[in-house]
Scaffold this motif. Structure first.
Motif, PDB file in Angstrom:
ATOM      1  N   THR A   1       0.838  -1.208   0.000  1.00 55.45           N
ATOM      2  CA  THR A   1       0.000   0.000   0.000  1.00 55.45           C
ATOM      3  C   THR A   1       0.873   1.258   0.000  1.00 55.45           C
ATOM      4  O   THR A   1       1.012   1.913  -1.021  1.00 55.45           O
ATOM      5  CB  THR A   1      -0.958  -0.013   1.206  1.00 55.45           C
ATOM      6  OG1 THR A   1      -0.205  -0.273   2.413  1.00 55.45           O
ATOM      7  CG2 THR A   1      -2.035  -1.074   1.038  1.00 55.45           C
ATOM      8  N   VAL A   2       1.475   1.569   1.131  1.00 56.56           N
ATOM      9  CA  VAL A   2       2.384   2.716   1.222  1.00 56.56           C
ATOM     10  C   VAL A   2       3.583   2.314   2.076  1.00 56.56           C
ATOM     11  O   VAL A   2       3.493   1.435   2.930  1.00 56.56           O
ATOM     12  CB  VAL A   2       1.708   3.956   1.850  1.00 56.56           C
ATOM     13  CG1 VAL A   2       0.542   4.431   1.006  1.00 56.56           C
ATOM     14  CG2 VAL A   2       1.251   3.670   3.279  1.00 56.56           C
ATOM     15  N   ASN A   3       4.711   2.952   1.838  1.00 54.72           N
ATOM     16  CA  ASN A   3       5.883   2.744   2.685  1.00 54.72           C
ATOM     17  C   ASN A   3       6.500   4.093   3.041  1.00 54.72           C
ATOM     18  O   ASN A   3       5.911   5.132   2.780  1.00 54.72           O
ATOM     19  CB  ASN A   3       6.900   1.789   2.043  1.00 54.72           C
ATOM     20  CG  ASN A   3       7.428   2.271   0.708  1.00 54.72           C
ATOM     21  OD1 ASN A   3       7.390   3.461   0.402  1.00 54.72           O
ATOM     22  ND2 ASN A   3       7.934   1.338  -0.104  1.00 54.72           N
ATOM     23  N   ALA A   4       7.688   4.046   3.650  1.00 52.13           N
ATOM     24  CA  ALA A   4       8.361   5.267   4.125  1.00 52.13           C
ATOM     25  C   ALA A   4       7.453   6.035   5.081  1.00 52.13           C
ATOM     26  O   ALA A   4       7.464   7.272   5.133  1.00 52.13           O
ATOM     27  CB  ALA A   4       8.795   6.150   2.962  1.00 52.13           C
ATOM     28  N   THR A   5       6.643   5.306   5.856  1.00 49.67           N
ATOM     29  CA  THR A   5       5.814   5.959   6.872  1.00 49.67           C
ATOM     30  C   THR A   5       6.694   6.399   8.034  1.00 49.67           C
ATOM     31  O   THR A   5       7.847   5.971   8.157  1.00 49.67           O
ATOM     32  CB  THR A   5       4.698   5.020   7.356  1.00 49.67           C
ATOM     33  OG1 THR A   5       5.284   3.822   7.889  1.00 49.67           O
ATOM     34  CG2 THR A   5       3.767   4.656   6.213  1.00 49.67           C
ATOM     35  N   LEU A   6       6.145   7.249   8.886  1.00 49.32           N
ATOM     36  CA  LEU A   6       6.959   7.892   9.911  1.00 49.32           C
ATOM     37  C   LEU A   6       6.684   7.314  11.292  1.00 49.32           C
ATOM     38  O   LEU A   6       5.555   6.982  11.637  1.00 49.32           O
ATOM     39  CB  LEU A   6       6.702   9.392   9.902  1.00 49.32           C
ATOM     40  CG  LEU A   6       7.037  10.083   8.563  1.00 49.32           C
ATOM     41  CD1 LEU A   6       6.650  11.544   8.599  1.00 49.32           C
ATOM     42  CD2 LEU A   6       8.512   9.919   8.216  1.00 49.32           C
ATOM     43  N   GLN A   7       7.748   7.198  12.080  1.00 49.99           N
ATOM     44  CA  GLN A   7       7.700   6.601  13.412  1.00 49.99           C
ATOM     45  C   GLN A   7       8.120   7.644  14.456  1.00 49.99           C
ATOM     46  O   GLN A   7       9.239   8.158  14.412  1.00 49.99           O
ATOM     47  CB  GLN A   7       8.648   5.404  13.486  1.00 49.99           C
ATOM     48  CG  GLN A   7       8.854   4.847  14.874  1.00 49.99           C
ATOM     49  CD  GLN A   7       7.592   4.232  15.449  1.00 49.99           C
ATOM     50  OE1 GLN A   7       6.873   3.541  14.744  1.00 49.99           O
ATOM     51  NE2 GLN A   7       7.325   4.474  16.718  1.00 49.99           N
ATOM     52  N   PRO A   8       7.236   7.970  15.408  1.00 48.88           N
ATOM     53  CA  PRO A   8       7.653   8.893  16.474  1.00 48.88           C
ATOM     54  C   PRO A   8       8.735   8.269  17.357  1.00 48.88           C
ATOM     55  O   PRO A   8       8.640   7.110  17.762  1.00 48.88           O
ATOM     56  CB  PRO A   8       6.361   9.109  17.275  1.00 48.88           C
ATOM     57  CG  PRO A   8       5.252   8.679  16.383  1.00 48.88           C
ATOM     58  CD  PRO A   8       5.822   7.595  15.529  1.00 48.88           C
ATOM     59  N   VAL A   9       9.755   9.039  17.650  1.00 53.94           N
ATOM     60  CA  VAL A   9      10.805   8.668  18.604  1.00 53.94           C
ATOM     61  C   VAL A   9      10.846   9.780  19.650  1.00 53.94           C
ATOM     62  O   VAL A   9      11.147  10.933  19.336  1.00 53.94           O
ATOM     63  CB  VAL A   9      12.175   8.528  17.901  1.00 53.94           C
ATOM     64  CG1 VAL A   9      13.271   8.244  18.919  1.00 53.94           C
ATOM     65  CG2 VAL A   9      12.124   7.434  16.842  1.00 53.94           C
ATOM     66  N   VAL A  10      10.519   9.426  20.879  1.00 49.42           N
ATOM     67  CA  VAL A  10      10.412  10.413  21.954  1.00 49.42           C
ATOM     68  C   VAL A  10      11.548  10.194  22.947  1.00 49.42           C
ATOM     69  O   VAL A  10      11.820   9.054  23.346  1.00 49.42           O
ATOM     70  CB  VAL A  10       9.052  10.275  22.679  1.00 49.42           C
ATOM     71  CG1 VAL A  10       8.919  11.345  23.760  1.00 49.42           C
ATOM     72  CG2 VAL A  10       7.901  10.378  21.689  1.00 49.42           C
ATOM     73  N   HIS A  11      12.196  11.267  23.333  1.00 47.73           N
ATOM     74  CA  HIS A  11      13.256  11.153  24.340  1.00 47.73           C
ATOM     75  C   HIS A  11      13.344  12.413  25.184  1.00 47.73           C
ATOM     76  O   HIS A  11      12.860  13.489  24.801  1.00 47.73           O
ATOM     77  CB  HIS A  11      14.611  10.851  23.682  1.00 47.73           C
ATOM     78  CG  HIS A  11      15.114  11.921  22.756  1.00 47.73           C
ATOM     79  ND1 HIS A  11      15.876  12.981  23.179  1.00 47.73           N
ATOM     80  CD2 HIS A  11      14.952  12.087  21.409  1.00 47.73           C
ATOM     81  CE1 HIS A  11      16.189  13.748  22.148  1.00 47.73           C
ATOM     82  NE2 HIS A  11      15.632  13.234  21.065  1.00 47.73           N
ATOM     83  N   SER A  12      13.942  12.260  26.337  1.00 48.57           N
ATOM     84  CA  SER A  12      14.177  13.409  27.212  1.00 48.57           C
ATOM     85  C   SER A  12      14.969  14.473  26.450  1.00 48.57           C
ATOM     86  O   SER A  12      15.902  14.161  25.702  1.00 48.57           O
ATOM     87  CB  SER A  12      14.962  12.963  28.448  1.00 48.57           C
ATOM     88  OG  SER A  12      15.526  14.076  29.117  1.00 48.57           O
ATOM     89  N   SER A  13      14.600  15.710  26.637  1.00 51.55           N
ATOM     90  CA  SER A  13      15.303  16.790  25.944  1.00 51.55           C
ATOM     91  C   SER A  13      16.735  16.946  26.445  1.00 51.55           C
ATOM     92  O   SER A  13      17.535  17.659  25.838  1.00 51.55           O
ATOM     93  CB  SER A  13      14.541  18.109  26.110  1.00 51.55           C
ATOM     94  OG  SER A  13      14.353  18.410  27.478  1.00 51.55           O
TER      95      SER A  13
END
Length: 633
Positions: A588-600
């Motif tokens: 269907t679609v690729n190159a979708t985006l993944q959130p990466v959360v970290h302490s600032s």
């Protein structure tokens, strides 16, 4: 065959002997352990030639020791992410997906079939015991060749043309594996997220082995651990995929300290870890990692309220807006990495299904192509991914040197008129009173798509596809099953179609195995029995009998026998062309985006990265042992 010889060990992360530094530096945290463990000075705990990570050369910042990383996991089993993200391997990939020695001091390859491994003198397991060739010998002699521990003998992944390698101990720090024919998969296997384990801490594990332990003591250990026999005992105490045994020595950056069950799993720094930074600080920088068990459904919300210092798992693109807003309230940084799967949502027609009518239809490429052409990928992209993904077949990404636009575009345009014509030509030209197409046996052409139901992205995309396929006379129904039950149903031929993610590795090089494109595993839901046939060394499943699948398997075998890069590259392109043209899986679609959360305050976490299981090992190739807290931030 072109003979090639590599001696690797002087790459990024090169060898610098102890005397090159005025002094190595310990974490203050280890002083709290000294009384209990009587740790030797750091110069005696490091290998004589540790791996030196030159952070400034790669645009990162050398850091400082200290601090704790909190992470959230959706269940106790998810401590399995720890050895994946820690990513200490004999040989591993760097950020540029090049192989380099890690635990090994160096390795040498001759003719792609003889592999000589040199260990680091003075390297120790996390309990202080020596890491030597004996740890490889133990696995080879007492595990692989013990019929109770390994019923099939040497693992199939170590065999080339059904022949195991010859194993030699050349000296206490040098081992060799050699085959009669090339084995280009070997290094990739030991560099993978879930690696082929060639070594285990022999000094520790011998107490659980019938060959070395007194029978009465062994019986006592069996009873103590609540298992049936010594085989189950050994398997339990040696498990590395999930680090559940705090006493099992490790070579990873952090060692487990919490046995299950628990609500919080604690991992603390390995005092004998083999990497240092360019200033002589022993890695990892961060002293502890805490993995707190939570409900999977609550992890995004808890991350957005500051309860995690580093979070990737159990987050999806749908959480991005909420998480980004949380930056205004909590000291968090939210980045978007690119997922490397060949497609975010793939439809897998089961070419081995028991339903003879559907199986015959799936074998007709016109049906597979028609269903792909009937999908409006642009609508999926806009509705589910805000137009930020790429409409594509299930194939590799532009970040791969093997990428060609023709693979992405193969039968992935939205063309319902052509889809209708192909379905008519394939014998689905009769319609029922409601406009549904009729199967050759008179049944309505209704497809039950089975899913594990573990994320909302799949269900959202299937809702859109339901409308797309209805326009060409195909109705779909979705059935949700528990993952293990679903896997059994697929292998049993009871499913017609399933939904899953696409190719794991969408960023391959020609030196990486193209096994995902050929029937090589029973995890491949489009041809589970053919994949099982290869996986079981022809002892289970069924040999491929579809000409195009046979051709892919032949090309895969040719790749394994190829003696030079140009030949491997040519074979890769032949397989990609055949795989996408035949539409064995519908992307269907690729190159979708993944959130990466970290302490600032956490430094060296890349702003832009590639995210996936293989070959990235999720965070692994970005070296979380080099992440550190900046108190001045």
């Amino acid at each position: 065959m072109i003979k090639r010889r590599h001696v690797l060990g002087l790459l990024a992360g090169s060898l610098i002997p102890v005397r090159s530094f005025a002094a190595y530096r310990d974490s203050e945290y280890l002083k709290t352990l000294n009384a209990a463990e009587s740790l030797a000075p750091i110069s005696e705990r490091l290998p004589k030639s540790p791996r030196v990570i030159k952070l400034s050369q790669s645009g990162k910042l050398p850091g400082r020791h200290g601090g704790t990383i909190r992470m959230l996991i959706g269940g106790q089993r998810d401590i399995r992410y720890m050895p994946i993200n820690s990513y200490a391997r004999l040989v591993g990939y760097n950020e540029h997906l090049q192989l380099e020695p890690d635990i090994l001091e160096s390795f040498e390859i001759s003719e792609d079939r003889i592999f000589t491994f040199r260990l680091r003198d003075g390297h120790r397991w996390s309990d202080g015991s020596e890491f030597t060739a004996e740890d490889f010998q133990y696995v080879w002699d007492d595990m692989f060749h013990n019929k109770k521990l390994f019923k099939g003998g040497v693992p199939a992944s170590l065999k080339v043309n059904d022949k195991p390698p010859r194993f030699e101990v050349l000296d206490r720090l040098t081992v060799r594996y050699s085959w009669d024919d090339p084995n280009p998969d070997f290094l990739a296997d030991i560099a993978s997220p879930s690696p082929l384990r060639l070594m285990h801490p022999a000094a520790y594990l011998k107490q659980f082995h019938v060959k070395y332990q007194d029978k009465s003591k062994l019986a006592s250990l069996i009873k103590e651990q609540g298992v049936e026999d010594w085989v189950a005992l050994h398997q339990k105490m040696s498990r590395t995929v999930r680090p559940e045994n705090p006493d099992l020595p490790t070579l990873d950056a952090w060692r487990p300290r919490t046995p299950p069950p628990a609500g919080r799993f604690v991992f603390e720094r390995n005092p004998y870890y083999h990497r240092v930074d360019e200033n002589g600080l022993q890695l990892p920088y961060v002293d502890r990692v805490l993995m707190d068990v939570s409900s999977s459904d609550l992890i995004a919300a808890k991350t957005g309220t500051g309860e995690s210092d580093l979070q990737v798992t159990n987050l999806d693109f749908a959480d991005y807006t909420f998480l980004k807003n949380a930056e205004q309230r909590y000291p968090l940084t939210v980045d978007l990495w690119k997922r490397i799967q060949g497609t975010r949502v793939a439809l897998m027609p089961n070419l081995n299904c028991k339903d003879e009518v559907w199986r015959k239809l799936w074998w007709d490429v016109r049906v597979r192509r028609a269903l792909s052409l009937a999908i409006n990928r642009r609508e999926i992209n806009k509705a589910a991914f805000f137009g930020l993904a790429r409409e594509s077949s299930n194939t590799i990404l532009p970040e791969s040197p093997l990428f060609r636009a023709e693979y992405r575009e193969a039968w992935s345009a939205y063309d319902p008129a052509l889809a209708n014509r192909l379905l008519d030509e394939a014998g689905l030209d009769r319609r029922g009173s409601g406009g549904e197409r009729l199967l050759p046996d008179g049944r309505s052409a209704r497809i039950i798509i089975e899913t594990a139901g573990e994320n909302t992205v799949e269900s959202d995309v299937l809702e859109l596809i339901r409308d797309h396929w209805y326009e060409v006379g195909i109705k779909i129904f979705v059935r949700v099953s528990q993952r293990e039950l679903l896997r059994r149903r697929v292998k049993g031929g009871e499913t017609i179609m399933t939904v899953a993610q696409g190719l794991d590795n969408g960023v391959p090089t020609a030196d990486m195995s193209p096994k995902e494109l050929a029937p090589t595993s029973d995890d491949q839901m489009q041809w589970p029995l053919w994949g099982l046939y290869h996986q079981s060394a022809n002892n289970d499943g069924r040999a491929p009998d579809m000409p195009e699948a046979v051709a892919l398997y032949k090309l895969f075998s040719d790749w394994r026998a190829a003696g030079d890069f140009a030949s491997r590259e040519r074979i890769w392109h032949a397989m990609l062309n055949l795989y996408t043209d035949q539409v064995f899986t519908i992307g269907t679609v690729n190159a979708t985006l993944q959130p990466v959360v970290h302490s600032s305050r956490l430094r060296n976490v890349p702003k832009d990265g590639l995210y996936g299981f293989a070959p990235m090992s999720y965070l692994g190739v970005y070296m979380p042992d080099t992440f550190w807290y900046d108190d001045h931030a």
